[in-house]
Design a protein around this motif. Sequence first.
Motif: not given
Length: 227
Positions: A69-74, A82-86
Amino acid sequence: MLIVVIGTIVIAAFFYAAARNPRLVPGKLQFAGESAYGLVRNSIVIDSIGTKYGKKFVPYIVTLFFFILALNISGIIPVLQFPASSKIAIPAFLAIISWIIYNWVGISRQGFVGYFKAMMFPPGVPWPIYFLLAPLELFSTFIIRPFTLALRLAMNMFAGHLVLLLCILGGEYMLTEGTGALPFLSPIGFLGGIILTFFEGFIQILQAYVFALLSALYIAGAMEAEH
């Protein structure tokens, strides 16, 4: 990587602060932490795995959900945006962890032979079907599951990020570089960007939930014979 570090620190600091001085009547921060923890524990882990076996997996699934969630919400936070999970490496690594856990659980609960037998040769199926079913189930469990876990998260975040960029940069281009009626149409691009930002926020929460839920369901499926 900076977003990963920041997200990790923020999530860890939030739960540490929420649990630092627990009280019988919780304050606002403790209530928020307990509510967040309880939501994942009850609606994902307990509902999927059950109370008896699910408790030991609560820490992992809770950590997994809030980290993603934290990486997505970024992706919708100003400055970061920028979503780091991308980046496929991050979802792939998390999917590998879930893959190791649910296979380890299945083998430890059912035994090596029993786990593969239950996976590839479910009872009640005509024996000729096993020639097709067994390799498909093996391929699905060992290849498709982690692959789709990682790809679903990464591609949703990547596509959402591109759509937001298209709206915002499109509006900016029409305003600064456009001629004729294009500058007057630029608010449409900006408005679309604002609307899609809220929609993207919903998708980011949903994808964290889906990843955590599927991980819990795979663990539950590996324990099926034990249940």
